[in-house]
Enzyme design. Structure first.
Site, PDB file in Angstrom:
ATOM      1  N   HIS A 117      -6.151  13.716  -2.735  1.00 48.77           N
ATOM      2  CA  HIS A 117      -7.354  13.104  -2.320  1.00 48.77           C
ATOM      3  C   HIS A 117      -7.682  12.269  -3.707  1.00 48.77           C
ATOM      4  O   HIS A 117      -7.977  12.932  -4.852  1.00 48.77           O
ATOM      5  CB  HIS A 117      -8.612  13.596  -1.731  1.00 48.77           C
ATOM      6  N   ASP A 175     -12.606  -2.613  -0.473  1.00 47.46           N
ATOM      7  CA  ASP A 175     -12.027  -1.275  -0.321  1.00 47.46           C
ATOM      8  C   ASP A 175     -12.572  -0.747   0.928  1.00 47.46           C
ATOM      9  O   ASP A 175     -13.865  -0.269   0.945  1.00 47.46           O
ATOM     10  CB  ASP A 175     -12.682  -0.668  -1.525  1.00 47.46           C
ATOM     11  N   MET A 176     -11.696  -0.549   1.960  1.00 43.11           N
ATOM     12  CA  MET A 176     -12.284  -0.353   3.208  1.00 43.11           C
ATOM     13  C   MET A 176     -11.195   0.936   4.002  1.00 43.11           C
ATOM     14  O   MET A 176     -10.213   0.740   3.838  1.00 43.11           O
ATOM     15  CB  MET A 176     -12.527  -1.420   4.286  1.00 43.11           C
ATOM     16  N   ALA A 177     -12.032   1.706   4.550  1.00 41.42           N
ATOM     17  CA  ALA A 177     -11.225   2.627   5.567  1.00 41.42           C
ATOM     18  C   ALA A 177     -10.760   1.784   6.675  1.00 41.42           C
ATOM     19  O   ALA A 177     -11.495   0.963   7.231  1.00 41.42           O
ATOM     20  CB  ALA A 177     -12.065   3.720   5.829  1.00 41.42           C
ATOM     21  N   LYS A 227      -6.495  -3.084  16.294  1.00 45.06           N
ATOM     22  CA  LYS A 227      -6.217  -3.584  15.108  1.00 45.06           C
ATOM     23  C   LYS A 227      -6.415  -2.662  13.911  1.00 45.06           C
ATOM     24  O   LYS A 227      -5.463  -2.450  13.220  1.00 45.06           O
ATOM     25  CB  LYS A 227      -7.201  -4.681  14.933  1.00 45.06           C
ATOM     26  N   GLY A 309     -17.553  -6.521  -2.280  1.00 45.91           N
ATOM     27  CA  GLY A 309     -17.753  -5.918  -3.873  1.00 45.91           C
ATOM     28  C   GLY A 309     -19.029  -6.583  -4.457  1.00 45.91           C
ATOM     29  O   GLY A 309     -19.647  -5.767  -5.210  1.00 45.91           O
TER      30      GLY A 309
END
Length: 357
Positions: A117, A175-177, A227, A309
């Site tokens: 991680h 920055d995304m899950a 998606k 951001g």
């Protein structure tokens, strides 16, 4: 009542913990810095809340301290074997490779296997931006999300991220899950005893739930249905299948699997803006683009249009000035490790009357 810590003091405290646990100082600084940056940006799910599991896995021998990472490179392409080091240390090495090759060849692709991680992608993006490069970073993760139409976890909430330098505007950092939310946010909710929206996850039977504990026993849901599911699969292919790292159910859960290493995979793609136009021209164009977006008519009730951001950057400014607030449970975990390694957390408390820069 939750207490606040000065970000530098908290970073120093965590650095000392990782040093006491056996890391070299420079490596301890990288791991601590990556955690603190997440907290500063308001991404508490990937901040010092992860210190406990990081140190627990290190103590259990599930993470290597100083094994030599192996690099196979051919022109703009490189493959890094992290040799089961801390993810943020492996990621930093991969970033260095990507920056070097992007500057030399105009573009780069760096795959990573045998990692762990590695925190937030934004930690690495911010460093790439300082070199006037566009950077795309992906990582796979242990299975927490079902395939579309499934019940049990099979793929991770595999993050996708992009960093773009700017002129006068805060940099573009997406920055995304690929899930509705990161599993870390559900972990934080469970620690605080808070309910979650019923659109975030399902329980182990496939039913929508507002109970964070039941959600952790079930699965988080992909963003945008098919998606998010398709994007998560693509990231797993690039970060796992292509690199030789684990993929799908072969990326091991750091909270549950204490017999096998995680074997997380990452992928870095760098683009040198200067190969397209002078960097000054690009920054003027991107600033103009952002200015025009932000000046667009706003929907009822909306005060401001944000660029990816931008909100996080404001969190950084606020928390650098007023401190990082830690949940009582996280503070107790940090205190426990401090007692084990003879580091006093009380020396790092933010005094109420102090304001920091």
């Amino acid at each position: 009542m939750n207490r606040k810590y000065h970000w530098k003091q908290l970073q120093n405290y965590c650095t000392h913990l990782f040093e006491k646990a056996g890391l070299q100082k420079k490596d301890a600084q990288v791991v601590a810095e990556s955690l603190i940056m997440a907290d500063l940006r308001g991404v508490d799910s990937h901040g010092v809340v992860r210190t406990d599991i990081y140190l627990s896995r290190l103590k259990a021998g599930m993470i290597n301290l100083d094994s030599e990472m192996e690099i196979k490179a051919n022109g703009p392409v490189a493959l890094l074997d992290g040799k089961n080091r801390f993810g943020s240390i492996v990621g930093s090495k991969a970033l260095d490779l990507a920056i070097d090759r992007t500057k030399r060849f105009g573009i780069s692709a760096v795959g990573v296997k045998h990692s762990n991680h590695f925190g937030t992608c934004a930690y690495f993006l911010k460093k790439a931006i300082q070199h006037d490069l566009i950077m795309i970073i992906t990582s796979n993760a242990s299975q927490t999300m079902p395939p579309l139409g499934g019940i049990r976890p099979f793929i991770g909430t595999n993050p996708f991220s992009v960093g773009v330098p700017t002129g006068n505007h805060p940099p573009f950092i997406l920055d995304m899950a690929t899930s509705v939310v990161s599993r870390g946010k559900i972990i934080v909710a469970a620690q605080k005893g808070e309910k979650i929206p019923d659109t975030w996850a399902v329980d182990k039977y496939g039913n929508p739930t507002t109970d964070a504990t039941d959600a952790l026993e079930g699965s988080v849901l992909p963003m945008g249905g098919a998606k998010g599911y398709g994007l998560s699969m693509f990231i797993d292919i690039m970060s796992g299948v292509l690199t030789g790292a684990g993929f799908g159910k072969y990326v091991n859960n750091m909270y549950e699997n204490w017999e096998e290493t995680q074997n997380v995979g990452h992928f870095f793609i760098g683009i040198d803006i200067k190969k397209f136009m002078p960097i000054e021209d690009f920054k003027k164009r991107i600033d103009q683009y952002f200015k025009e977006i932000k000046s667009e008519p706003k929907a009822p009730g909306i005060k401001e249009i944000y660029i990816p951001g931008e909100i996080e950057q404001r969190h950084v400014e606020e928390r650098k000035q007023y401190g990082i607030e830690l949940p009582i449970k996280v503070e107790e975990e940090l205190r426990k490790w401090g007692e084990a390694y003879h580091v006093n957390i009380n020396d790092y408390l933010l005094k109420p009357e102090e304001v920091f820069e």
